[in-house]
Design a protein around this motif. Structure first.
Motif, PDB file in Angstrom:
ATOM      1  N   TRP A 152       0.840  -1.210   0.000  1.00 24.70           N
ATOM      2  CA  TRP A 152       0.000   0.000   0.000  1.00 24.70           C
ATOM      3  C   TRP A 152       0.868   1.250   0.000  1.00 24.70           C
ATOM      4  O   TRP A 152       0.566   2.230  -0.685  1.00 24.70           O
ATOM      5  N   ALA A 153       1.944   1.231   0.757  1.00 23.94           N
ATOM      6  CA  ALA A 153       2.821   2.392   0.852  1.00 23.94           C
ATOM      7  C   ALA A 153       3.529   2.685  -0.471  1.00 23.94           C
ATOM      8  O   ALA A 153       3.800   3.840  -0.798  1.00 23.94           O
ATOM      9  N   GLN A 154       3.797   1.653  -1.238  1.00 22.45           N
ATOM     10  CA  GLN A 154       4.467   1.834  -2.523  1.00 22.45           C
ATOM     11  C   GLN A 154       3.518   2.348  -3.598  1.00 22.45           C
ATOM     12  O   GLN A 154       3.884   3.169  -4.436  1.00 22.45           O
ATOM     13  N   HIS A 155       2.279   1.857  -3.558  1.00 29.43           N
ATOM     14  CA  HIS A 155       1.308   2.281  -4.575  1.00 29.43           C
ATOM     15  C   HIS A 155      -0.092   1.966  -4.072  1.00 29.43           C
ATOM     16  O   HIS A 155      -0.413   0.825  -3.803  1.00 29.43           O
ATOM     17  N   ARG A 156      -0.923   2.986  -3.933  1.00 35.37           N
ATOM     18  CA  ARG A 156      -2.271   2.768  -3.442  1.00 35.37           C
ATOM     19  C   ARG A 156      -3.218   2.368  -4.570  1.00 35.37           C
ATOM     20  O   ARG A 156      -3.168   2.944  -5.654  1.00 35.37           O
ATOM     21  N   PRO A 157      -4.087   1.405  -4.319  1.00 39.75           N
ATOM     22  CA  PRO A 157      -4.989   0.927  -5.370  1.00 39.75           C
ATOM     23  C   PRO A 157      -6.173   1.860  -5.598  1.00 39.75           C
ATOM     24  O   PRO A 157      -6.523   2.669  -4.731  1.00 39.75           O
ATOM     25  N   TYR A 158      -6.797   1.698  -6.753  1.00 41.42           N
ATOM     26  CA  TYR A 158      -8.042   2.410  -7.047  1.00 41.42           C
ATOM     27  C   TYR A 158      -9.195   1.595  -6.485  1.00 41.42           C
ATOM     28  O   TYR A 158      -9.373   0.423  -6.833  1.00 41.42           O
ATOM     29  N   ILE A 159      -9.988   2.200  -5.599  1.00 34.35           N
ATOM     30  CA  ILE A 159     -11.103   1.510  -4.980  1.00 34.35           C
ATOM     31  C   ILE A 159     -12.343   2.398  -4.996  1.00 34.35           C
ATOM     32  O   ILE A 159     -12.238   3.621  -5.131  1.00 34.35           O
ATOM     33  N   VAL A 160     -13.509   1.790  -4.842  1.00 36.11           N
ATOM     34  CA  VAL A 160     -14.776   2.508  -4.710  1.00 36.11           C
ATOM     35  C   VAL A 160     -15.524   1.866  -3.549  1.00 36.11           C
ATOM     36  O   VAL A 160     -15.974   0.721  -3.650  1.00 36.11           O
ATOM     37  N   GLY A 161     -15.666   2.590  -2.461  1.00 37.52           N
ATOM     38  CA  GLY A 161     -16.230   2.017  -1.248  1.00 37.52           C
ATOM     39  C   GLY A 161     -17.679   1.607  -1.359  1.00 37.52           C
ATOM     40  O   GLY A 161     -18.178   0.853  -0.514  1.00 37.52           O
ATOM     41  N   ALA A 162     -18.393   2.078  -2.375  1.00 41.84           N
ATOM     42  CA  ALA A 162     -19.798   1.716  -2.544  1.00 41.84           C
ATOM     43  C   ALA A 162     -19.985   0.226  -2.765  1.00 41.84           C
ATOM     44  O   ALA A 162     -21.103  -0.279  -2.635  1.00 41.84           O
ATOM     45  N   ALA A 163     -18.912  -0.490  -3.102  1.00 40.96           N
ATOM     46  CA  ALA A 163     -19.004  -1.932  -3.341  1.00 40.96           C
ATOM     47  C   ALA A 163     -18.102  -2.707  -2.395  1.00 40.96           C
ATOM     48  O   ALA A 163     -17.526  -3.723  -2.763  1.00 40.96           O
ATOM     49  N   HIS A 164     -17.993  -2.242  -1.167  1.00 42.42           N
ATOM     50  CA  HIS A 164     -17.112  -2.882  -0.180  1.00 42.42           C
ATOM     51  C   HIS A 164     -17.892  -3.633   0.886  1.00 42.42           C
ATOM     52  O   HIS A 164     -19.001  -3.244   1.261  1.00 42.42           O
ATOM     53  N   ALA A 165     -17.290  -4.696   1.385  1.00 40.47           N
ATOM     54  CA  ALA A 165     -17.733  -5.388   2.592  1.00 40.47           C
ATOM     55  C   ALA A 165     -16.513  -5.545   3.488  1.00 40.47           C
ATOM     56  O   ALA A 165     -15.398  -5.733   2.995  1.00 40.47           O
ATOM     57  N   PHE A 166     -16.692  -5.473   4.796  1.00 43.77           N
ATOM     58  CA  PHE A 166     -15.566  -5.574   5.715  1.00 43.77           C
ATOM     59  C   PHE A 166     -16.024  -6.301   6.971  1.00 43.77           C
ATOM     60  O   PHE A 166     -17.222  -6.437   7.246  1.00 43.77           O
ATOM     61  N   THR A 167     -15.070  -6.756   7.759  1.00 46.04           N
ATOM     62  CA  THR A 167     -15.397  -7.531   8.953  1.00 46.04           C
ATOM     63  C   THR A 167     -15.578  -6.640  10.179  1.00 46.04           C
ATOM     64  O   THR A 167     -14.932  -5.603  10.308  1.00 46.04           O
ATOM     65  N   ARG A 168     -16.458  -7.085  11.057  1.00 44.88           N
ATOM     66  CA  ARG A 168     -16.663  -6.397  12.321  1.00 44.88           C
ATOM     67  C   ARG A 168     -15.375  -6.376  13.154  1.00 44.88           C
ATOM     68  O   ARG A 168     -15.075  -5.388  13.834  1.00 44.88           O
ATOM     69  N   ARG A 169     -14.594  -7.459  13.071  1.00 43.66           N
ATOM     70  CA  ARG A 169     -13.391  -7.539  13.907  1.00 43.66           C
ATOM     71  C   ARG A 169     -12.399  -6.430  13.571  1.00 43.66           C
ATOM     72  O   ARG A 169     -11.645  -5.981  14.440  1.00 43.66           O
ATOM     73  N   THR A 170     -12.380  -5.983  12.321  1.00 41.57           N
ATOM     74  CA  THR A 170     -11.484  -4.893  11.942  1.00 41.57           C
ATOM     75  C   THR A 170     -11.871  -3.614  12.666  1.00 41.57           C
ATOM     76  O   THR A 170     -11.022  -2.884  13.186  1.00 41.57           O
ATOM     77  N   PHE A 171     -13.170  -3.324  12.690  1.00 45.22           N
ATOM     78  CA  PHE A 171     -13.658  -2.133  13.398  1.00 45.22           C
ATOM     79  C   PHE A 171     -13.353  -2.246  14.888  1.00 45.22           C
ATOM     80  O   PHE A 171     -12.934  -1.274  15.525  1.00 45.22           O
ATOM     81  N   GLN A 172     -13.558  -3.422  15.445  1.00 42.96           N
ATOM     82  CA  GLN A 172     -13.300  -3.609  16.877  1.00 42.96           C
ATOM     83  C   GLN A 172     -11.812  -3.465  17.205  1.00 42.96           C
ATOM     84  O   GLN A 172     -11.455  -2.978  18.280  1.00 42.96           O
ATOM     85  N   ARG A 173     -10.970  -3.874  16.274  1.00 44.83           N
ATOM     86  CA  ARG A 173      -9.530  -3.796  16.522  1.00 44.83           C
ATOM     87  C   ARG A 173      -9.029  -2.357  16.528  1.00 44.83           C
ATOM     88  O   ARG A 173      -8.232  -1.970  17.394  1.00 44.83           O
ATOM     89  N   PHE A 174      -9.513  -1.560  15.582  1.00 44.39           N
ATOM     90  CA  PHE A 174      -8.980  -0.204  15.433  1.00 44.39           C
ATOM     91  C   PHE A 174      -9.877   0.867  16.053  1.00 44.39           C
ATOM     92  O   PHE A 174      -9.416   1.977  16.292  1.00 44.39           O
ATOM     93  N   GLY A 175     -11.137   0.545  16.275  1.00 44.53           N
ATOM     94  CA  GLY A 175     -12.033   1.519  16.877  1.00 44.53           C
ATOM     95  C   GLY A 175     -12.750   2.386  15.865  1.00 44.53           C
ATOM     96  O   GLY A 175     -12.575   2.251  14.650  1.00 44.53           O
ATOM     97  N   PRO A 176     -13.576   3.309  16.334  1.00 44.78           N
ATOM     98  CA  PRO A 176     -14.387   4.157  15.451  1.00 44.78           C
ATOM     99  C   PRO A 176     -13.540   5.130  14.642  1.00 44.78           C
ATOM    100  O   PRO A 176     -12.410   5.448  15.002  1.00 44.78           O
ATOM    101  N   LEU A 177     -14.126   5.596  13.555  1.00 48.31           N
ATOM    102  CA  LEU A 177     -13.480   6.622  12.735  1.00 48.31           C
ATOM    103  C   LEU A 177     -13.538   7.961  13.452  1.00 48.31           C
ATOM    104  O   LEU A 177     -14.441   8.230  14.244  1.00 48.31           O
ATOM    105  N   GLY A 178     -12.572   8.825  13.124  1.00 50.00           N
ATOM    106  CA  GLY A 178     -12.618  10.187  13.625  1.00 50.00           C
ATOM    107  C   GLY A 178     -13.859  10.894  13.112  1.00 50.00           C
ATOM    108  O   GLY A 178     -14.373  10.570  12.037  1.00 50.00           O
TER     109      GLY A 178
END
Length: 329
Positions: A152-178
């Motif tokens: 990711w640090a070398q080159h960030r990908p092109y993404i569109v969040g409207a078509a994303h799914a993610f795990t609850r554990r990720t949110f629990q690990r890092f906490g809420p967004l600012g």
């Protein structure tokens, strides 16, 4: 049984589109899921339309309707939705988009095929104009090629969040967004690469509406130009701060700080420029931020010094893009 997957529909001022969006969510095939319909205190009938469709639904999915008591904005609304969702995999959807009937089933199959290791699953999208006509395919990058935060640090990908799914554990690990974070997809990707990784399904599973409420209401006056610049700068500063905070929590702050140095420096310069009370203060900010290229600093200084001219240029650019898009159809 508690559904293991939540399809979350986030809406704000989308009365014109929300019926079709909710119907596409209710039409999902495959295992029973939780469908969470969440309205960010819309002043129109968005919430009432959600409630009406949920009340009349008699299918296999569990439908929950919620509404924020006051408008929170994208980041805080996202936090509340994730807290309310009960699924271990959360599929995101905007209130003006449409999910294809097999979207959740395909995403679930990909998650299961990874032994539920993946923390983010994306897909391509069908490009849909504001009136609902399909105009092409939006192909995003194959996230499986990004195997680590170093990639990711070398080159960030092109993404569109409207078509994303993610795990609850990720949110629990890092906490809420600012509270000012609006680019939750960019945050979720970095977080996923610190955990189980990400992948892209090479098929379009979302009909993605162009424009939306904010773009349709766009006005190219000097005041709107400056206000738009302030909003954009605030959300980008918040995104970079969130990246750094998340990277710090896993011991990778130096890597991310180095990767975003140039763009973050630009945003901090813009922040100082926008905060300056007068022309003298803006010039001092322009001279002070020597880590940003001089030509770029001078262009932004000129834009804020002549916002009416900058607004007219932006209006002409938008008209040109609209004309080219029309000719393409």
């Amino acid at each position: 049984m508690t559904p293991r997957i939540t399809l979350a529909v986030l809406a704000y001022r989308q009365a014109a589109f929300i019926d079709d969006a909710v119907k596409s969510a209710l039409a999902q095939t495959g295992e029973p899921i939780e469908i969470l319909l969440s309205d960010d205190a819309s002043p129109d009938s968005t919430h009432e339309q959600m409630r009406s469709l949920a009340t009349g639904y008699a299918g296999p999915h569990e439908v929950v309707v919620r509404r924020n008591p006051a408008n929170l904005g994208i980041g805080a609304h996202f936090n509340e939705v994730v807290r309310a969702a009960r699924g271990e995999l959360i599929v995101m959807m905007a209130g003006d988009d449409l999910s294809l009937p097999d979207r959740v089933a395909r995403v679930a199959a990909a998650w299961d095929a990874s032994q539920q290791r993946l923390d983010l699953i994306a897909s391509h999208l069908i490009d849909m104009d504001h009136e609902g006509r399909d105009v092409g395919i939006v192909e995003v990058d194959d996230l499986a090629q990004w195997r680590s935060l170093q990639d990711w640090a070398q080159h960030r990908p092109y993404i569109v969040g409207a078509a994303h799914a993610f795990t609850r554990r990720t949110f629990q690990r890092f906490g809420p967004l600012g509270p000012k974070v609006a680019h939750e997809d960019q945050v979720n990707l970095l977080r996923a690469l610190c955990g189980g990784g990400a992948a892209t399904l090479p098929v379009p599973l979302v009909r993605y509406r162009q424009g939306g409420v904010s773009d349709r209401m766009r006005a190219f006056t000097a005041e709107h130009f400056v206000a738009r610049m302030r909003r954009s700068n605030a959300t980008h500063v918040a995104l970079h701060e969130q990246w750094l905070a998340d990277a710090r929590s896993v011991g990778e702050e130096a890597l991310v700080e180095n990767a975003i140095r140039r763009e973050y420096g630009r945003e901090l310069f813009l922040q100082a420029l926008l905060a300056a009370p007068d022309l003298t203060g803006r010039w001092r900010a322009t001279r002070r931020h020597r880590d940003v290229a001089l030509g770029w600093r001078l262009r932004k200084f000129a834009s804020l010094g002549m916002p009416a001219v900058a607004a007219r240029i932006r209006a002409m650019q938008a008209a040109s893009r609209t004309m080219r898009h029309g000719e393409g159809r």
